[in-house]
Design a protein around this motif. Structure first.
Motif, PDB file in Angstrom:
ATOM      1  N   SER A 144      38.060  39.224  43.470  1.00 55.83           N
ATOM      2  CA  SER A 144      37.634  38.808  42.128  1.00 55.83           C
ATOM      3  C   SER A 144      38.434  37.593  41.660  1.00 55.83           C
ATOM      4  O   SER A 144      38.271  37.151  40.530  1.00 55.83           O
ATOM      5  N   HIS A 145      39.288  37.079  42.547  1.00 50.35           N
ATOM      6  CA  HIS A 145      40.105  35.899  42.264  1.00 50.35           C
ATOM      7  C   HIS A 145      40.989  36.106  41.035  1.00 50.35           C
ATOM      8  O   HIS A 145      41.084  35.234  40.174  1.00 50.35           O
ATOM      9  N   ALA A 146      41.624  37.277  40.985  1.00 50.33           N
ATOM     10  CA  ALA A 146      42.543  37.578  39.887  1.00 50.33           C
ATOM     11  C   ALA A 146      43.777  36.684  39.983  1.00 50.33           C
ATOM     12  O   ALA A 146      44.209  36.331  41.086  1.00 50.33           O
ATOM     13  N   ALA A 147      44.334  36.352  38.838  1.00 47.71           N
ATOM     14  CA  ALA A 147      45.524  35.499  38.795  1.00 47.71           C
ATOM     15  C   ALA A 147      46.689  36.178  39.507  1.00 47.71           C
ATOM     16  O   ALA A 147      46.826  37.395  39.457  1.00 47.71           O
ATOM     17  N   GLY A 148      47.475  35.389  40.210  1.00 53.48           N
ATOM     18  CA  GLY A 148      48.664  35.925  40.857  1.00 53.48           C
ATOM     19  C   GLY A 148      48.448  36.414  42.272  1.00 53.48           C
ATOM     20  O   GLY A 148      49.385  36.781  42.957  1.00 53.48           O
ATOM     21  N   LEU A 149      47.197  36.435  42.716  1.00 54.26           N
ATOM     22  CA  LEU A 149      46.899  36.831  44.089  1.00 54.26           C
ATOM     23  C   LEU A 149      46.185  35.686  44.794  1.00 54.26           C
ATOM     24  O   LEU A 149      45.500  34.886  44.171  1.00 54.26           O
ATOM     25  N   SER A 150      46.340  35.640  46.094  1.00 55.42           N
ATOM     26  CA  SER A 150      45.659  34.631  46.882  1.00 55.42           C
ATOM     27  C   SER A 150      44.163  34.940  46.903  1.00 55.42           C
ATOM     28  O   SER A 150      43.770  36.044  47.269  1.00 55.42           O
ATOM     29  N   PRO A 151      43.302  34.009  46.488  1.00 56.93           N
ATOM     30  CA  PRO A 151      41.863  34.308  46.454  1.00 56.93           C
ATOM     31  C   PRO A 151      41.274  34.492  47.855  1.00 56.93           C
ATOM     32  O   PRO A 151      41.564  33.718  48.759  1.00 56.93           O
ATOM     33  N   MET A 152      40.471  35.538  48.004  1.00 58.51           N
ATOM     34  CA  MET A 152      39.848  35.852  49.297  1.00 58.51           C
ATOM     35  C   MET A 152      38.334  35.946  49.131  1.00 58.51           C
ATOM     36  O   MET A 152      37.860  36.240  48.041  1.00 58.51           O
ATOM     37  N   PRO A 153      37.540  35.782  50.162  1.00 58.65           N
ATOM     38  CA  PRO A 153      37.947  35.470  51.528  1.00 58.65           C
ATOM     39  C   PRO A 153      38.460  34.039  51.659  1.00 58.65           C
ATOM     40  O   PRO A 153      37.820  33.109  51.169  1.00 58.65           O
ATOM     41  N   LYS A 154      39.569  33.873  52.314  1.00 60.74           N
ATOM     42  CA  LYS A 154      40.219  32.570  52.432  1.00 60.74           C
ATOM     43  C   LYS A 154      39.313  31.568  53.144  1.00 60.74           C
ATOM     44  O   LYS A 154      38.740  31.880  54.184  1.00 60.74           O
ATOM     45  N   GLY A 155      39.187  30.394  52.557  1.00 56.39           N
ATOM     46  CA  GLY A 155      38.414  29.331  53.184  1.00 56.39           C
ATOM     47  C   GLY A 155      36.909  29.490  53.061  1.00 56.39           C
ATOM     48  O   GLY A 155      36.159  28.690  53.602  1.00 56.39           O
ATOM     49  N   MET A 156      36.456  30.531  52.387  1.00 53.83           N
ATOM     50  CA  MET A 156      35.020  30.712  52.193  1.00 53.83           C
ATOM     51  C   MET A 156      34.753  30.756  50.692  1.00 53.83           C
ATOM     52  O   MET A 156      35.679  30.913  49.896  1.00 53.83           O
ATOM     53  N   SER A 157      33.468  30.637  50.305  1.00 55.18           N
ATOM     54  CA  SER A 157      33.193  30.729  48.882  1.00 55.18           C
ATOM     55  C   SER A 157      33.319  32.182  48.439  1.00 55.18           C
ATOM     56  O   SER A 157      33.242  33.109  49.246  1.00 55.18           O
ATOM     57  N   LYS A 158      33.529  32.349  47.169  1.00 60.15           N
ATOM     58  CA  LYS A 158      33.713  33.672  46.585  1.00 60.15           C
ATOM     59  C   LYS A 158      32.517  34.562  46.923  1.00 60.15           C
ATOM     60  O   LYS A 158      31.394  34.088  46.997  1.00 60.15           O
ATOM     61  N   MET A 159      32.755  35.833  47.118  1.00 64.37           N
ATOM     62  CA  MET A 159      31.663  36.765  47.343  1.00 64.37           C
ATOM     63  C   MET A 159      30.780  36.807  46.094  1.00 64.37           C
ATOM     64  O   MET A 159      31.232  36.478  45.003  1.00 64.37           O
ATOM     65  N   THR A 160      29.523  37.218  46.242  1.00 67.92           N
ATOM     66  CA  THR A 160      28.637  37.228  45.076  1.00 67.92           C
ATOM     67  C   THR A 160      29.056  38.343  44.120  1.00 67.92           C
ATOM     68  O   THR A 160      29.718  39.307  44.520  1.00 67.92           O
ATOM     69  N   ASN A 161      28.640  38.211  42.871  1.00 64.17           N
ATOM     70  CA  ASN A 161      28.952  39.244  41.870  1.00 64.17           C
ATOM     71  C   ASN A 161      28.469  40.602  42.341  1.00 64.17           C
ATOM     72  O   ASN A 161      29.114  41.624  42.110  1.00 64.17           O
ATOM     73  N   CYS A 162      27.324  40.610  43.001  1.00 65.18           N
ATOM     74  CA  CYS A 162      26.744  41.870  43.455  1.00 65.18           C
ATOM     75  C   CYS A 162      27.604  42.488  44.560  1.00 65.18           C
ATOM     76  O   CYS A 162      27.859  43.699  44.558  1.00 65.18           O
ATOM     77  N   GLN A 163      28.043  41.675  45.488  1.00 65.12           N
ATOM     78  CA  GLN A 163      28.896  42.182  46.571  1.00 65.12           C
ATOM     79  C   GLN A 163      30.219  42.706  46.006  1.00 65.12           C
ATOM     80  O   GLN A 163      30.714  43.760  46.419  1.00 65.12           O
ATOM     81  N   ILE A 164      30.773  41.981  45.045  1.00 67.65           N
ATOM     82  CA  ILE A 164      32.020  42.409  44.414  1.00 67.65           C
ATOM     83  C   ILE A 164      31.793  43.722  43.655  1.00 67.65           C
ATOM     84  O   ILE A 164      32.627  44.630  43.690  1.00 67.65           O
TER      85      ILE A 164
END
Ligand code: HEC
Length: 127
Positions: free
Chosen positions: A93-113
């Motif tokens: 969910s790209h929360a502050a303070g954590l490394s956003p994942m999946p690394k090097g790819m676009s964010k997962m869709t809202n539905c997948q999350i």
């Protein structure tokens, strides 16, 4: 001359606006962020719904003897541990303070999350 410049910049502005609009729409269409999210309705199965997503987005880097960032995934026990320490949902969910994942790819869709969040909120069952 002045007229020409402003006309040119207007055209440029229009082109930028049109292309950014087009881009946004394309993002909506292909990221799956529009429309109802039916995947997360009802019971979310770890094996049938969660694992395929983690396989597609995470396991390539986070399994084996030397998982990236020393973050092991790929078994129910490991995935559950990451869910319970908050880092699974936090990173996707790209929360502050954590490394956003999946690394090097676009964010997962809202539905997948939402699918993964529902699995976590329902008690991270091995179902
Ligand atoms: C291309 C390789 C790659 C992929 C794919 C990937 N990761 Fe990572 N992950 C890393 C690396 C490298 C790190 C170490 C921190 C960094 O470099 O950002 C990391 C760190 C992490 C961390 C620790 C983050 C922190 O700030 O403490 C978690 C949790 C994590 N990954 C979960 C995931 C999840 C969940 C997915 C799938 C949605 C995923 N990763 C996909 C490479 C990857």
């Amino acid at each position: 001359m002045k007229m020409k410049i402003s006309l040119a910049s207007l055209l440029l502005l229009a082109a930028v606006l049109i292309s950014s609009c087009y881009y946004d729409k394309e993002g909506l269409l292909y990221s799956g962020n529009s429309g109802p999210c039916t995947d997360s309705t009802g019971t979310v199965s770890y094996a049938q719904k969660v694992v395929p997503l983690l396989q597609q987005y995470c396991y390539s880097c986070h399994t084996g003897s030397f998982p990236s960032g020393n973050q092991l995934m790929g078994t129910y026990t490991a995935d559950k541990a990451m869910a319970l320490n908050g880092k699974l949902y936090g990173t996707i969910s790209h929360a502050a303070g954590l490394s956003p994942m999946p690394k090097g790819m676009s964010k997962m869709t809202n539905c997948q999350i939402a699918v993964i969040k529902k699995w976590i909120d329902s008690g991270t069952l091995n179902n």
